[in-house]
Design an enzyme around this catalytic site. Sequence first.
Site, PDB file in Angstrom:
ATOM      1  N   ASP A 294      40.487  72.080 -28.755  1.00  0.00           N
ATOM      2  CA  ASP A 294      41.597  72.763 -29.405  1.00  0.00           C
ATOM      3  C   ASP A 294      42.936  72.130 -29.028  1.00  0.00           C
ATOM      4  OD1 ASP A 294      42.651  75.156 -30.865  1.00  0.00           O
ATOM      5  OD2 ASP A 294      43.516  75.594 -28.899  1.00  0.00           O
TER       6      ASP A 294
ATOM      7  N   GLU B 253      40.812  68.632 -32.616  1.00  0.00           N
ATOM      8  CA  GLU B 253      41.763  69.243 -33.535  1.00  0.00           C
ATOM      9  C   GLU B 253      43.110  68.577 -33.254  1.00  0.00           C
ATOM     10  OE1 GLU B 253      44.118  73.334 -34.653  1.00  0.00           O
ATOM     11  OE2 GLU B 253      43.465  72.927 -32.618  1.00  0.00           O
TER      12      GLU B 253
END
Length: 721
Positions: free
Chosen positions: A404, A457
């Site tokens: 993330d 990401e």
Amino acid sequence: MKPPASAIDALLDGTHADPFSLLGIHEGPDGAFARAVLPGAEEAVAWSLSGKKLGKLSRVDGRGLFEGKVKGPRQPVRYACKADGHEWLVTDPYSFGPVLGPLDDFLIAEGTHLRLFDKMGAHLIEHEGARGVHFAVWAPNARLVSVVGDFNDWDHRRHPMRRRADIGVWEIFIPDIGEHRAYKYRIVGHDGGVLPLKADPYALAAEFRPSTASLTAHPVKMDWADAAHRAHWASVDARREPMSIYEVHPGSWQKPHEEGFHTWDELADRLIPYVAEMGFTHIEFLPVSEHPYDPSWGYQTTGLYAPSARFGPPEGFARFVDGAHRAGISVLIDWVPAHFPTDEHGLVRFDGTALYEHEDPRLGFHPDWNTLIYNFGRREVVSFLVNNALFWAERYHVDGLRVDAVASMLYRDYSRKAGEWIPNAEGGRENWEAVEFLKAMNRAVYGSHAGFLTIAEESTAWPGVSKPAFDGAPRENLGFGFKWNMGFMHDTLKYMAREPIHRRYHHDEITFGLMYAFSENFVLPLSHDEVVHGKGSLLNKMSGDDWQKFANLRAYYGLMWGYPGKKLLFMGQEFAQRREWSEARALDWDLLQAPAHEGIRRWVRDLNRVYASRPALHARDCEPEGFEWLVVDDAEASIFAWLRKAPGARPVAVICNMTPQVHDHYRLPLPLDGEWREVLNSDAEDYGGSGIGNLGKVTAEQGAAFVVLPPLATLMLEFEG
């Protein structure tokens, strides 16, 4: 030699920095003697663990301090205590030697220990003849650390720890306690201030929120039956395999009732068959680690090594992964090494100093999420995180990590104004410490777990995110397996939101992405981030009336499944959920009673099946040789067509008509003469469409075929010869 009164006072108050120097068995001028703190006892006799009487102790302080001569060498002892007609046994934790050894010290200090999850935290072990729990915690600037828990009435005086000064780790072996015991660390900072009780950063389990204690736990014990699944992924190149990822928030996919959560075993019974029937190859869970706040969705974790108690015991997650693997489905988890929350029981100022974070908020505070940024320049912090990645791969057999917020890690000025950030040593904005951490993590997991994959990401143009990070590679290369293609998502959703009559002026929102589609190994993400915070569901992003919204969504999914790159779709969007997603409620499964929603579900199922069964659609997802434009410049009609191909595979033509205009005789260039079978048509009646198509096939002659293009639809034609 009798210790000074001040030392005894400190010992009994629980403020002595080295209780092991006073307690246990020691050599004195008159031979060996034992000293112990035994609150409530009136008499005490020392015994060896084998049952040999070593000597009787006398109470020398009314606060519970006992001393006495004992026979034999220094060894673990057990005290038989008496008071008021009651008898009990106490095994003395201060009579045991350390558990960590010199090699651990060396590797921890060097930052190269890759088995920290076996050493740090709480581990149920047998040590020097006794069973119990070994606790170890890193707090180098602490003056004193004690273990407190339900086994010692949360009394910090009972179990102060031993400090390993060279590495700043505190440890203690506490005999005669087992699993499922709640505990925390009581830490006295360097300034003498007592910190809020801290959960264990390496805890294997934790209490269900709102409680925040860590729990003693065995490592998961599993009779794994997933060898065939793991062997397959270890033997292939994931870039050339079909990957269709179903992104799931485990707390809201379904719910047993409004406030509750399904256990992992209950989810396995429901989710795994559904995913298999839908044809997805992977499940990606939003973070499964322990976190205190439901609306954080798991992205603000306080227990990186502990599966959340919301879904039952940790073994349940292992059983879920094993069951998914036996069904041929891989399991990915979202992983958050970028930042951590400010909850007082977590990592914030863990030992009274900025230990895991930076002292300077220009480096250590994240303005977007009001969280703290890990200090990637500290080798102990990097080890903590790298070990966590290895932990999930080894202990739970997860197939990969979706990392993330990578962009927020790479840039020191991420989401900051001038004056709110500090340049690096070269005067630039790059966070090279974070870069080195990401490289180290990727090297570690790819080097030790064949078939594992990592997905970044990452929303910027940082070069080399999914390029190898071996020695000698460009400095920027991060070593991920894949990267989310945020540009594809933004541009194509913007295009689909436009009225069809205006799309001719924005043709490049579809075509431009192919300029960089092979610069990284891309995943095309339609994730949870696109259906929250007022953005609406994917269905409601589409233009037009209700019929057109469904037609647009089917056409869009067809475009995406035919486009180069692996696929990711958030739960609920496979049947066109109308409402925004909320973690507080289950998906609107009743929508499947409506033909339009059931049609979307069937369409996604069939897209997955065709994508997985046709190498032309997946084997060259990450290579330009797998793509060829057929129609790139028909902006006036808003039509796109391209060819997907792979060595030894039948090519597949993908044609998208992005207006409601039906074309009865559209000339489609095709590279091979002969029959092309219509394998998918988003306008088919089975999917809720109008049923316009090509009666199953078209014939190409002299490099082209005349095809019928349904309104707002995507076709796939496979060459048959």
